[in-house]
Design a protein around this motif. Structure first.
Motif, PDB file in Angstrom:
ATOM      1  N   UNK A  45       0.812  -1.217   0.000  1.00 43.98           N
ATOM      2  CA  UNK A  45       0.000   0.000   0.000  1.00 43.98           C
ATOM      3  C   UNK A  45       0.848   1.271   0.000  1.00 43.98           C
ATOM      4  N   UNK A  46       2.051   1.243   0.597  1.00 47.79           N
ATOM      5  CA  UNK A  46       2.857   2.457   0.648  1.00 47.79           C
ATOM      6  C   UNK A  46       3.454   2.814  -0.707  1.00 47.79           C
ATOM      7  N   UNK A  47       3.277   1.951  -1.720  1.00 46.55           N
ATOM      8  CA  UNK A  47       3.751   2.248  -3.072  1.00 46.55           C
ATOM      9  C   UNK A  47       2.608   2.596  -4.017  1.00 46.55           C
ATOM     10  N   UNK A  48       1.406   2.794  -3.461  1.00 43.53           N
ATOM     11  CA  UNK A  48       0.219   3.065  -4.285  1.00 43.53           C
ATOM     12  C   UNK A  48      -0.204   4.516  -4.090  1.00 43.53           C
ATOM     13  N   UNK A  49      -0.373   5.214  -5.205  1.00 47.74           N
ATOM     14  CA  UNK A  49      -0.803   6.614  -5.193  1.00 47.74           C
ATOM     15  C   UNK A  49      -2.051   6.749  -6.059  1.00 47.74           C
ATOM     16  N   UNK A  50      -3.110   7.324  -5.496  1.00 49.44           N
ATOM     17  CA  UNK A  50      -4.371   7.501  -6.199  1.00 49.44           C
ATOM     18  C   UNK A  50      -4.818   8.942  -6.030  1.00 49.44           C
ATOM     19  N   UNK A  51      -5.018   9.646  -7.140  1.00 53.81           N
ATOM     20  CA  UNK A  51      -5.408  11.040  -7.098  1.00 53.81           C
ATOM     21  C   UNK A  51      -6.867  11.251  -6.752  1.00 53.81           C
ATOM     22  N   UNK A  52      -7.225  12.489  -6.452  1.00 53.65           N
ATOM     23  CA  UNK A  52      -8.587  12.833  -6.035  1.00 53.65           C
ATOM     24  C   UNK A  52      -9.593  12.524  -7.135  1.00 53.65           C
ATOM     25  N   UNK A  53     -10.798  12.087  -6.705  1.00 54.57           N
ATOM     26  CA  UNK A  53     -11.894  11.867  -7.640  1.00 54.57           C
ATOM     27  C   UNK A  53     -11.791  10.628  -8.496  1.00 54.57           C
ATOM     28  N   UNK A  54     -10.867   9.732  -8.181  1.00 55.84           N
ATOM     29  CA  UNK A  54     -10.688   8.505  -8.971  1.00 55.84           C
ATOM     30  C   UNK A  54     -11.668   7.427  -8.507  1.00 55.84           C
ATOM     31  N   UNK A  55     -12.116   6.585  -9.434  1.00 60.24           N
ATOM     32  CA  UNK A  55     -12.969   5.454  -9.097  1.00 60.24           C
ATOM     33  C   UNK A  55     -12.336   4.178  -9.638  1.00 60.24           C
ATOM     34  N   UNK A  56     -12.274   3.143  -8.797  1.00 62.45           N
ATOM     35  CA  UNK A  56     -11.785   1.815  -9.179  1.00 62.45           C
ATOM     36  C   UNK A  56     -12.942   0.847  -9.013  1.00 62.45           C
ATOM     37  N   UNK A  57     -13.414   0.269 -10.116  1.00 61.14           N
ATOM     38  CA  UNK A  57     -14.603  -0.586 -10.099  1.00 61.14           C
ATOM     39  C   UNK A  57     -14.277  -1.953  -9.522  1.00 61.14           C
ATOM     40  N   UNK A  58     -15.308  -2.742  -9.265  1.00 60.12           N
ATOM     41  CA  UNK A  58     -15.148  -4.016  -8.574  1.00 60.12           C
ATOM     42  C   UNK A  58     -14.385  -5.048  -9.416  1.00 60.12           C
ATOM     43  N   UNK A  59     -13.823  -6.047  -8.731  1.00 56.55           N
ATOM     44  CA  UNK A  59     -13.079  -7.166  -9.325  1.00 56.55           C
ATOM     45  C   UNK A  59     -11.776  -6.727  -9.984  1.00 56.55           C
ATOM     46  N   UNK A  60     -11.316  -5.532  -9.693  1.00 57.01           N
ATOM     47  CA  UNK A  60     -10.029  -5.083 -10.219  1.00 57.01           C
ATOM     48  C   UNK A  60      -8.913  -5.458  -9.252  1.00 57.01           C
ATOM     49  N   UNK A  61      -7.679  -5.540  -9.784  1.00 60.01           N
ATOM     50  CA  UNK A  61      -6.536  -5.946  -8.970  1.00 60.01           C
ATOM     51  C   UNK A  61      -5.418  -4.921  -9.133  1.00 60.01           C
ATOM     52  N   UNK A  62      -4.964  -4.385  -8.009  1.00 57.45           N
ATOM     53  CA  UNK A  62      -3.830  -3.452  -7.998  1.00 57.45           C
ATOM     54  C   UNK A  62      -3.035  -3.687  -6.711  1.00 57.45           C
ATOM     55  N   UNK A  63      -2.516  -4.892  -6.558  1.00 56.19           N
ATOM     56  CA  UNK A  63      -1.913  -5.324  -5.292  1.00 56.19           C
ATOM     57  C   UNK A  63      -0.558  -4.687  -5.021  1.00 56.19           C
ATOM     58  N   UNK A  64       0.167  -4.270  -6.069  1.00 52.98           N
ATOM     59  CA  UNK A  64       1.475  -3.660  -5.880  1.00 52.98           C
ATOM     60  C   UNK A  64       2.616  -4.657  -5.800  1.00 52.98           C
ATOM     61  N   UNK A  65       2.354  -5.923  -6.099  1.00 51.56           N
ATOM     62  CA  UNK A  65       3.428  -6.926  -6.110  1.00 51.56           C
ATOM     63  C   UNK A  65       3.051  -8.045  -7.061  1.00 51.56           C
ATOM     64  N   UNK A  66       4.042  -8.862  -7.412  1.00 54.28           N
ATOM     65  CA  UNK A  66       3.815 -10.084  -8.185  1.00 54.28           C
ATOM     66  C   UNK A  66       4.967 -11.035  -7.879  1.00 54.28           C
ATOM     67  N   UNK A  67       4.759 -12.303  -8.154  1.00 55.26           N
ATOM     68  CA  UNK A  67       5.788 -13.316  -7.920  1.00 55.26           C
ATOM     69  C   UNK A  67       6.333 -13.796  -9.258  1.00 55.26           C
ATOM     70  N   UNK A  68       7.655 -13.848  -9.370  1.00 56.88           N
ATOM     71  CA  UNK A  68       8.319 -14.313 -10.587  1.00 56.88           C
ATOM     72  C   UNK A  68       9.532 -15.136 -10.196  1.00 56.88           C
ATOM     73  N   UNK A  69       9.558 -16.416 -10.597  1.00 60.49           N
ATOM     74  CA  UNK A  69      10.754 -17.260 -10.466  1.00 60.49           C
ATOM     75  C   UNK A  69      11.351 -17.215  -9.067  1.00 60.49           C
ATOM     76  N   UNK A  70      10.515 -17.462  -8.073  1.00 56.21           N
ATOM     77  CA  UNK A  70      11.045 -17.578  -6.722  1.00 56.21           C
ATOM     78  C   UNK A  70      11.279 -16.264  -6.006  1.00 56.21           C
ATOM     79  N   UNK A  71      10.897 -15.153  -6.592  1.00 59.60           N
ATOM     80  CA  UNK A  71      11.096 -13.856  -5.964  1.00 59.60           C
ATOM     81  C   UNK A  71       9.799 -13.045  -6.018  1.00 59.60           C
TER      82      UNK A  71
END
Length: 597
Positions: A45-71
């Motif tokens: 969450x500390x790497x996520x920035x969202x400006x005023x008046x923005x809307x994010x609809x349901x079932x969306x994904x913005x976790x800020x991480x992913x897993x690749x090859x053991x990392x």
């Protein structure tokens, strides 16, 4: 950290101003007037920035991480002011969207992609489009309205938590005395009537929850729906918003959809909810086991349409300040694949094949008598050139006979599911009753043991059930009609398959193995779905990211001669039917593979 963040009760309040405050408390930089309806709680969450008046609809994904090859790769996600993020979208790490930018539904931004200010993009990976996804006008929704709505939610949460706490305390202190009323003498764990008393209480609670939940689904949304006018724009976080949220929450049930899906009975259930299904051509598998909607009373499905799992009917259009509810119409003789978001204003007509995860267009010409695949979609042939399965009924009379046999088999499946779920409820209640009886002697230790024992019982029981449905034997690759008895057996499996909890931990692999999956060492599973586990082999070091699916069945539609249609679960036939192919996945290659959401 992910487990703790998503275990918070505030994580259940997606779409509420309290949810935005929760993300801010976790470190996210979020401007004023932001509305987030996705239940996939971000982690970095500390790497996520969202400006005023923005809307994010349901079932969306913005976790800020992913897993690749053991990392784990962690990176920023930056959204400007007044941004719109559509439904079922994925924002990968290292992506940005400028002020007033749009990203359509069923789309994705890959690492490094940036949507310039004011532009509209869609697709996976995202690309510029002329389609405007801002389909609802703004409304007045100030700080006072958001604050009042949040205070109301806090009061409801306090009341609910107080009621739950009181019920737990009474259960731990009064259940033994309740059981003594059912038999002579004091309650003893060794008494012959102890399990009978627990079984009686389990049956009463189970039936009350089953019938009460069904009745609430059929009655409450029907009473509330006249309070909202289709096509009218309402501000968020007011009376009408609350009514719509209640309609959506109460009328969707994962349990009943799983129980009745893939059978003729689902048609009557959906009609009872309020769906307009026109003149049904019964196939015995008109709808899968996972179907969601915003409003059942504004959903119309045309004659001869078949729907696979994961369809999300999007009746509600939203901005950061307003919402509007619109009718959704699915044309006749459509086939809809897995995990599709179907919005109001879709530009699809009759006789369409809508492939798995396809992006349904909301602009341009109306597509009909064709197939659509991909995001953004492109046209593919509607019908498969391959011949019918040898097990497919050859005549309308044979089709009616096979459909009647399928209905009888599905009815037995429903009965088996209800009975075995009752057994699971009995086992859980039995463990709780034992702990309640030991409460006076062991106090807090009894609760600690219960927090471990009850989930463990349910996990082991669910895994054994899935193996038992298969007769403790693996599936074999097959190609057959949906009117073949093998397919009915396969449908029964879908009602029992489990997905492990504690995703992203080594415990996941242990549960997978218990359920029959052949899985190697050092596999990282962050949320993969695998229904046909015995057809899948996963090698050492594989990485399965959140939202990925390993699917054994492959569907295709075939055309038979016209026959008389019917709307009930009795013998009937339709002009379009399907077959299923189940094939094993290959062994993982030497280098660690990755399945992205």
């Amino acid at each position: 950290m992910k487990t703790l963040i998503r275990a918070s009760p505030l994580a259940l309040l997606a779409g509420s101003p309290l949810y935005v405050l929760y993300l801010r408390a976790l470190g996210a930089r979020i401007g004023a007037g932001v509305s987030i309806f996705s239940r996939t709680v971000p982690v970095a969450t500390d790497l996520i920035t969202i400006g005023a008046g923005t809307v994010i609809r349901k079932d969306s994904s913005f976790t800020g991480y992913r897993a690749v090859a053991g990392r784990l790769h962690i990176g920023p996600i930056v959204l400007g002011s007044n941004v719109l993020v559509g439904e079922k979208t994925v924002l990968d790490i290292g992506t940005t969207m400028g002020d007033w930018a749009q990203l359509g539904h069923s789309s994705a931004l890959h690492t490094g992609q940036a949507v310039p200010a004011g532009q509209s993009w869609h697709g996976s990976p995202g690309q510029p489009t002329s389609t405007n996804y801002r389909r609802v006008a703004p409304a007045r929704c100030g700080t006072a309205r958001r604050a009042c709505y949040s205070m109301l939610q806090i009061l409801l949460l306090l009341a609910f938590s107080s009621a739950v706490t009181t019920a737990v305390v009474l259960a731990l202190t009064r259940i033994p005395h309740l059981f003594t009323l059912l038999g002579p003498g004091p309650l003893l764990l060794g008494s012959w009537y102890f399990p009978l008393a627990v079984a009686l209480v389990a049956v009463i609670l189970y039936l009350a929850a089953l019938l009460g939940g069904l009745g609430m689904m059929m009655i409450l949304p029907r009473l509330l729906t006249p309070l909202i006018t289709p096509g009218r724009v309402y501000p968020l976080y007011g009376f009408h918003f609350l009514v719509q949220r209640v309609i959506t929450s109460v009328s969707n049930s994962r349990f009943f959809m799983l129980l009745l899906g893939d059978s003729s009975f689902i048609v009557h259930f959906l009609r009872g909810l309020g769906y307009d299904l026109s003149r049904v051509q019964q196939t015995g598998s008109n709808f899968g086991t996972q179907l969601r909607h915003d409003s059942p009373f504004l959903t119309t499905v045309g004659t001869g349409t078949m729907v696979s799992d994961g369809l999300s009917v999007v009746n509600v259009e939203m901005s950061s300040t307003s919402f509007r509810i619109d009718p959704v119409v699915v044309g006749e003789r459509n086939f809809i694949g897995n995990d599709v978001a179907f919005p109001a204003g879709a530009r699809t007509g009759d006789n369409c094949l809508l492939a798995t995860k396809v992006m349904i267009p909301v602009g341009g010409p109306v597509h009909q008598d064709t197939g659509l695949l991909g995001s953004p979609p492109f046209e593919i042939p509607r019908n498969s050139p391959r011949p019918h399965s040898a097990s497919h009924p050859a005549t309308p009379e044979e089709l009616r006979s096979r459909l009647a046999a399928k209905n009888r088999y599905n009815a037995r499946t429903v009965a088996v599911v209800l009975l075995l779920r009752l057994v699971g409820a009995f086992a859980s209640l039995l463990a709780i009753a034992v702990l309640a009886d030991l409460w006076a002697q062991f106090d807090v230790l009894a609760i600690a043991v219960g927090l471990i024992t009850v989930p463990l019982i349910l996990i082991v029981y669910s895994a054994v059930l899935e193996r038992a449905v298969l007769g403790f034997r693996p599936l074999t690759p097959q190609a057959c009609s949906i009117y073949d008895s093998y397919f009915w057996h396969h449908e029964r499996l879908w009602k029992f398959y489990i997905s492990p909890a504690l995703r992203g931990t080594p415990f996941t692999s242990l549960i997978w193995r218990l359920a029959g999956l052949r899985i190697g060492r050092q596999v990282f599973d962050d949320g993969c779905v695998i229904p046909e586990k015995t057809l899948v082999t996963i090698g050492d070091g594989a990485v399965l990211n959140a939202g990925s699916v390993i699917q054994g069945p492959r569907w295709r539609t075939v055309t038979s001669s016209p026959a008389t249609s019917a709307s009930g679960p009795g013998p009937a036939s339709a002009s379009t039917h399907s077959s299923i192919t189940a094939s094993p996945s290959g062994r993982a290659p030497p280098s660690p593979p990755m399945l992205s959401s």
